[in-house]
Write an enzyme that holds these catalytic residues in place. Structure first.
Site, PDB file in Angstrom:
ATOM      1  N   SER A   1      15.326  76.335 -16.273  1.00 40.54           N
ATOM      2  CA  SER A   1      14.469  76.334 -17.518  1.00 40.54           C
ATOM      3  C   SER A   1      13.030  75.418 -16.875  1.00 40.54           C
ATOM      4  O   SER A   1      12.986  74.966 -16.027  1.00 40.54           O
ATOM      5  CB  SER A   1      14.929  75.282 -18.505  1.00 40.54           C
ATOM      6  OG  SER A   1      16.231  76.055 -19.123  1.00 40.54           O
TER       7      SER A   1
ATOM      8  N   SER B   1      18.220  80.571 -18.540  1.00 34.75           N
ATOM      9  CA  SER B   1      16.785  80.014 -18.579  1.00 34.75           C
ATOM     10  C   SER B   1      16.149  79.658 -20.030  1.00 34.75           C
ATOM     11  O   SER B   1      15.941  80.766 -20.846  1.00 34.75           O
ATOM     12  CB  SER B   1      15.818  80.547 -17.687  1.00 34.75           C
ATOM     13  OG  SER B   1      14.467  79.890 -17.376  1.00 34.75           O
TER      14      SER B   1
ATOM     15  N   ASP C   1      12.543  78.885 -21.267  1.00 36.42           N
ATOM     16  CA  ASP C   1      11.000  78.975 -20.968  1.00 36.42           C
ATOM     17  C   ASP C   1      10.319  79.041 -22.027  1.00 36.42           C
ATOM     18  O   ASP C   1      10.038  79.824 -22.773  1.00 36.42           O
ATOM     19  CB  ASP C   1      10.899  80.032 -20.057  1.00 36.42           C
ATOM     20  CG  ASP C   1      12.088  80.386 -19.103  1.00 36.42           C
ATOM     21  OD1 ASP C   1      12.202  79.590 -18.148  1.00 36.42           O
ATOM     22  OD2 ASP C   1      12.332  81.695 -18.880  1.00 36.42           O
TER      23      ASP C   1
END
Length: 381
Positions: free
Chosen positions: A264, A302, A304
């Protein structure tokens, strides 16, 4: 006794200041970057932006949930410092396995009206609540009514459970207030600080990083990241796949296997260029290009999340229902796209460069990026 105590405190302060002043950043190792940085090469080069940290490091040895070891914290970004002023903003994500609160209203209204806070995944609720208490205690919105108006804090998270007792909920209200109250302009501490304390990037120790660019038209773009993503083999610096050369210094994990890789990153972009929300959305969409330069790709696990805001003043008019705004012509925005990509890339590498080897729960060790070897691999410095 008092004089001795004062001397000790001053000595600790000076050592900390000198250590910070002498700390090498990515470009100090000779790593080449495009673009012209601002005075501090930090998001605080955008006038009025302030950043503060609260870092919590305590305990060692075996994990005892609720007791530690603790390797976490909070980072606060105040878009207009300690003075309340709504600014145009926008938000986007690359892969959405995570959280950044308050973004629904930013997308709906086009305005950012709160500080931005970075922390760990399981502390979002505590930080959110504490931010509301800070707003009221500091009269941040200067409300004339007893109830005030609804606050929608912006809190982003990345997962630090490799090093930190993340289930222990160690981030408290006092830490959030500490980070917000400490926020100031100028140089910013990077690496193992604030929300980035327990973070890992490309399987090296990482954390908070920042950078800035001055465009050919004189506008400033600043980026700050909390980097916690990536596989070792993908790490790329100055176009070189250096991660392929570092088969050693892998994380020494002494905990039960975790699902996913904790891939992340949080990125906040600030600018003084007069941009409208839809133009700021376009800056957010360029952030992944900077991440991609370092080897990130937005993995399934992830989170993001990217937020961009402009500090340009929205002018009042004689008609209270109307405001006057200036916008940059779209034909001139490419320079800001390039600056966003460049600042994001360098901020990530500054997070890696500044971070130091850390031992956390159950003796887990995450090693620092070996910068001398990186310089040799790149043929610089």
């Amino acid at each position: 006794m008092i004089r001795s105590l004062i001397t000790s405190v001053l000595t600790i302060f000076l050592v900390a200041q000198l250590g910070f002043a002498n700390a090498k950043r990515a470009r100090d190792w000779g790593i080449p970057f495009e673009g012209v940085p601002g005075k501090f090469n930090a998001i605080t080069d955008v006038s009025g932006v302030a950043v503060g940290h609260a870092t919590i490091v305590k305990g060692s040895g075996s994990l005892r949930i609720g007791k530690g070891p603790v390797r976490t914290g909070v980072t606060a970004i105040l878009p207009t410092g300690h003075d309340y002023r709504p600014v145009f903003a926008s938000y986007s994500s690359l892969n959405g396995n995570g959280e950044m609160t308050g973004t629904a209203w930013i997308d709906e209204s086009g305005f950012l009206e709160e500080p931005i806070l970075f922390t760990n995944t399981h502390s979002v609720g505590a930080v959110y609540e504490a931010s509301i208490h800070w707003r009221r205690a500091r009269s941040f919105h200067n409300s004339d009514t007893e109830t005030g108006w609804a606050s929608l804090p912006v809190v982003g998270e990345t997962w630090d459970g490799r090093l930190n007792d993340i289930h222990g909920h160690h981030v408290k209200r006092k830490h959030v207030l500490e980070a917000l109250d400490a926020a100031q302009g100028g140089p910013i501490a990077e690496g193992n600080v604030g929300g980035g304390t327990g973070m890992v990037c490309h399987q090296f120790k990482s954390g908070i990083g920042t950078a800035s660019r001055i465009t050919k038209s004189g506008y400033t773009i600043g980026a700050i990241v909390q980097a916690n993503y990536g596989r070792r083999e993908d790490l790329t610096i100055a176009g070189v796949r250096v991660g392929l050369r570092f088969n050693d210094l892998m994380p020494e994990i002494h905990s039960s296997p975790q699902s996913g890789e904790g891939n992340s990153i949080l990125v906040v972009i600030a600018t003084d260029a007069p941009l409208l929300p839809h133009q700021l959305k376009r800056l957010c969409r360029r952030v992944p290009l900077g991440i991609g330069r370092t080897g990130g790709y937005g993995a399934n696990s992830s989170g993001d999340f990217f937020l961009a805001f402009s500090t340009a003043v929205i002018e009042e008019t004689e008609n209270e229902e109307l405001h006057r705004v200036t916008m940059l012509d779209n034909a001139s925005i490419d320079q800001l796209f390039q600056a966003t990509i460049q600042a994001t890339e360098e901020a990530i590498l500054n997070a890696l460069t500044a971070a130091e080897t850390m031992e956390g729960i159950n003796g887990t060790v995450i090693h620092a990026l070996p910068m001398q070897r990186v310089a040799e691999a790149l043929g610089v410095n």
